[in-house]
Design a protein around this motif. Sequence first.
Motif, PDB file in Angstrom:
ATOM      1  N   THR A   3       4.239   2.057   1.862  1.00 15.01           N
ATOM      2  CA  THR A   3       5.021   3.248   1.502  1.00 15.01           C
ATOM      3  C   THR A   3       4.313   4.477   2.054  1.00 15.01           C
ATOM      4  O   THR A   3       3.090   4.600   1.931  1.00 15.01           O
ATOM      5  N   ILE A   4       5.089   5.375   2.660  1.00 12.87           N
ATOM      6  CA  ILE A   4       4.531   6.669   3.086  1.00 12.87           C
ATOM      7  C   ILE A   4       5.311   7.765   2.362  1.00 12.87           C
ATOM      8  O   ILE A   4       6.550   7.742   2.359  1.00 12.87           O
ATOM      9  N   THR A   5       4.587   8.690   1.772  1.00 12.34           N
ATOM     10  CA  THR A   5       5.269   9.807   1.108  1.00 12.34           C
ATOM     11  C   THR A   5       5.483  10.924   2.120  1.00 12.34           C
ATOM     12  O   THR A   5       4.514  11.488   2.652  1.00 12.34           O
ATOM     13  N   ILE A   6       6.753  11.192   2.417  1.00 12.48           N
ATOM     14  CA  ILE A   6       7.103  12.283   3.345  1.00 12.48           C
ATOM     15  C   ILE A   6       8.073  13.193   2.592  1.00 12.48           C
ATOM     16  O   ILE A   6       9.094  12.715   2.080  1.00 12.48           O
ATOM     17  N   LEU A  16       0.839  -1.199   0.000  1.00 12.95           N
ATOM     18  CA  LEU A  16       0.000   0.000   0.000  1.00 12.95           C
ATOM     19  C   LEU A  16       0.870   1.243   0.000  1.00 12.95           C
ATOM     20  O   LEU A  16       1.941   1.245   0.613  1.00 12.95           O
ATOM     21  N   SER A  17       0.394   2.284  -0.646  1.00 14.97           N
ATOM     22  CA  SER A  17       1.166   3.511  -0.704  1.00 14.97           C
ATOM     23  C   SER A  17       0.265   4.681  -0.311  1.00 14.97           C
ATOM     24  O   SER A  17      -0.792   4.878  -0.912  1.00 14.97           O
ATOM     25  N   SER A  18       0.672   5.426   0.719  1.00 21.43           N
ATOM     26  CA  SER A  18      -0.229   6.428   1.310  1.00 21.43           C
ATOM     27  C   SER A  18       0.535   7.684   1.695  1.00 21.43           C
ATOM     28  O   SER A  18       1.754   7.651   1.892  1.00 21.43           O
ATOM     29  N   ASN A  19      -0.213   8.777   1.860  1.00 25.52           N
ATOM     30  CA  ASN A  19       0.421   9.977   2.423  1.00 25.52           C
ATOM     31  C   ASN A  19       0.509   9.883   3.952  1.00 25.52           C
ATOM     32  O   ASN A  19       1.117  10.732   4.588  1.00 25.52           O
ATOM     33  N   GLY A  20      -0.120   8.874   4.543  1.00 26.77           N
ATOM     34  CA  GLY A  20       0.042   8.617   5.976  1.00 26.77           C
ATOM     35  C   GLY A  20      -0.927   9.357   6.882  1.00 26.77           C
ATOM     36  O   GLY A  20      -1.009   9.068   8.074  1.00 26.77           O
ATOM     37  N   LEU A  21      -1.716  10.296   6.345  1.00 24.19           N
ATOM     38  CA  LEU A  21      -2.557  11.111   7.227  1.00 24.19           C
ATOM     39  C   LEU A  21      -3.581  10.268   7.984  1.00 24.19           C
ATOM     40  O   LEU A  21      -3.770  10.435   9.187  1.00 24.19           O
ATOM     41  N   ASP A  22      -4.256   9.362   7.266  1.00 22.75           N
ATOM     42  CA  ASP A  22      -5.324   8.582   7.896  1.00 22.75           C
ATOM     43  C   ASP A  22      -4.978   7.100   8.007  1.00 22.75           C
ATOM     44  O   ASP A  22      -5.865   6.262   8.139  1.00 22.75           O
ATOM     45  N   ILE A  78       7.344  -3.903   6.284  1.00 19.30           N
ATOM     46  CA  ILE A  78       8.454  -3.232   5.588  1.00 19.30           C
ATOM     47  C   ILE A  78       7.988  -1.831   5.182  1.00 19.30           C
ATOM     48  O   ILE A  78       6.919  -1.678   4.588  1.00 19.30           O
ATOM     49  N   VAL A  79       8.785  -0.833   5.532  1.00 18.70           N
ATOM     50  CA  VAL A  79       8.364   0.558   5.299  1.00 18.70           C
ATOM     51  C   VAL A  79       9.307   1.237   4.305  1.00 18.70           C
ATOM     52  O   VAL A  79      10.524   1.270   4.508  1.00 18.70           O
ATOM     53  N   LYS A  80       8.699   1.767   3.270  1.00 16.86           N
ATOM     54  CA  LYS A  80       9.451   2.582   2.305  1.00 16.86           C
ATOM     55  C   LYS A  80       8.978   4.022   2.444  1.00 16.86           C
ATOM     56  O   LYS A  80       7.782   4.273   2.620  1.00 16.86           O
ATOM     57  N   ILE A  81       9.907   4.946   2.355  1.00 17.98           N
ATOM     58  CA  ILE A  81       9.540   6.366   2.339  1.00 17.98           C
ATOM     59  C   ILE A  81       9.712   6.860   0.904  1.00 17.98           C
ATOM     60  O   ILE A  81      10.780   6.676   0.310  1.00 17.98           O
TER      61      ILE A  81
END
Length: 284
Positions: free
Chosen positions: A133-136, A110-116, A184-187
Amino acid sequence: MKDLSLHPCFNEGAKHKYARVHLPVAPKCNIQCNYCNRRFDCCNESRPGVTSSVLLPFQASLYFKDLKQKLENLSVVGIAGPGDPFANPNETLTTIELIAKEFPDMIFCLSSNGLDLAPHIDRIARLNVSHVTITINSLNIETLAKIYSWIRYGNKYYKGSGAAQLLLNKQLFCIRKLKEKGIIVKINTVVIPGINDQDIEELARKVAEMGADTMNCIPMYPTAGTAFENIEEPSREMMSRIRTQISKYIKPMKHCARCRADAAGLLGQDNTAAMDMVKQYSTL
Ligand code: SF4
Ligand code: SF4
């Protein structure tokens, strides 16, 4: 038993052998990035936020079954928009549930902006989602206030530094929580010349310290109709300098293909056949 080494985005060795599909089930977004225009699509467009059509969960699961027969080497089911998966949590999680029931060995990503994202981490861990994935885009609130024109959290809209701080807090919280669950976390970081290019080394240091596994720096694509349409794409030199800087702290991902929200097949492969299938399944 899933073999996580078959994820073509996370394992360069799997890139030419294993395929991924993005299921475009998440049309809404809870923030507005100044480089994104989700209204614009054309057949040459290849970037996140773009899809030929949106699918409902049952359409996505039927499309997936069909595609799985056509692409034997399909190893990953990803949801990356065309909005944010967690601005559409029911659609996202129902789609994964439907597919996981029949295909438990697929890798879910999953790829998200992380807000919710945070309230759903326990459930995605139970569903065996292995990659998130979180886009920061920065740790600097002033920079972030330039990148996001608004965010919507709960029923409230936020702007400026209030929006930036809230989004960043949620994103950093999610890194820790995802790592506690063994995910596993990708930024992802969108490199925007003159806006955040000086902030990325510090960001890499921080996310690595928090346990993120890899970082993917993506050159911003100046898109018509966005606030950043007149900012030039970062040069090769800038990208290479940034990737060298971040590699002091974290494993850089170098083979990102800037995938569309309905991408399917090997990374970087032509997407036309998948786009036609998505259109067809969206009319069921
Ligand atoms: Fe996951 Fe991103 Fe690869 Fe899609 S492109 S499968 S969301 S890592
Ligand atoms: Fe576009 Fe993704 Fe930003 Fe939402 S989070 S505005 S879909 S780039």
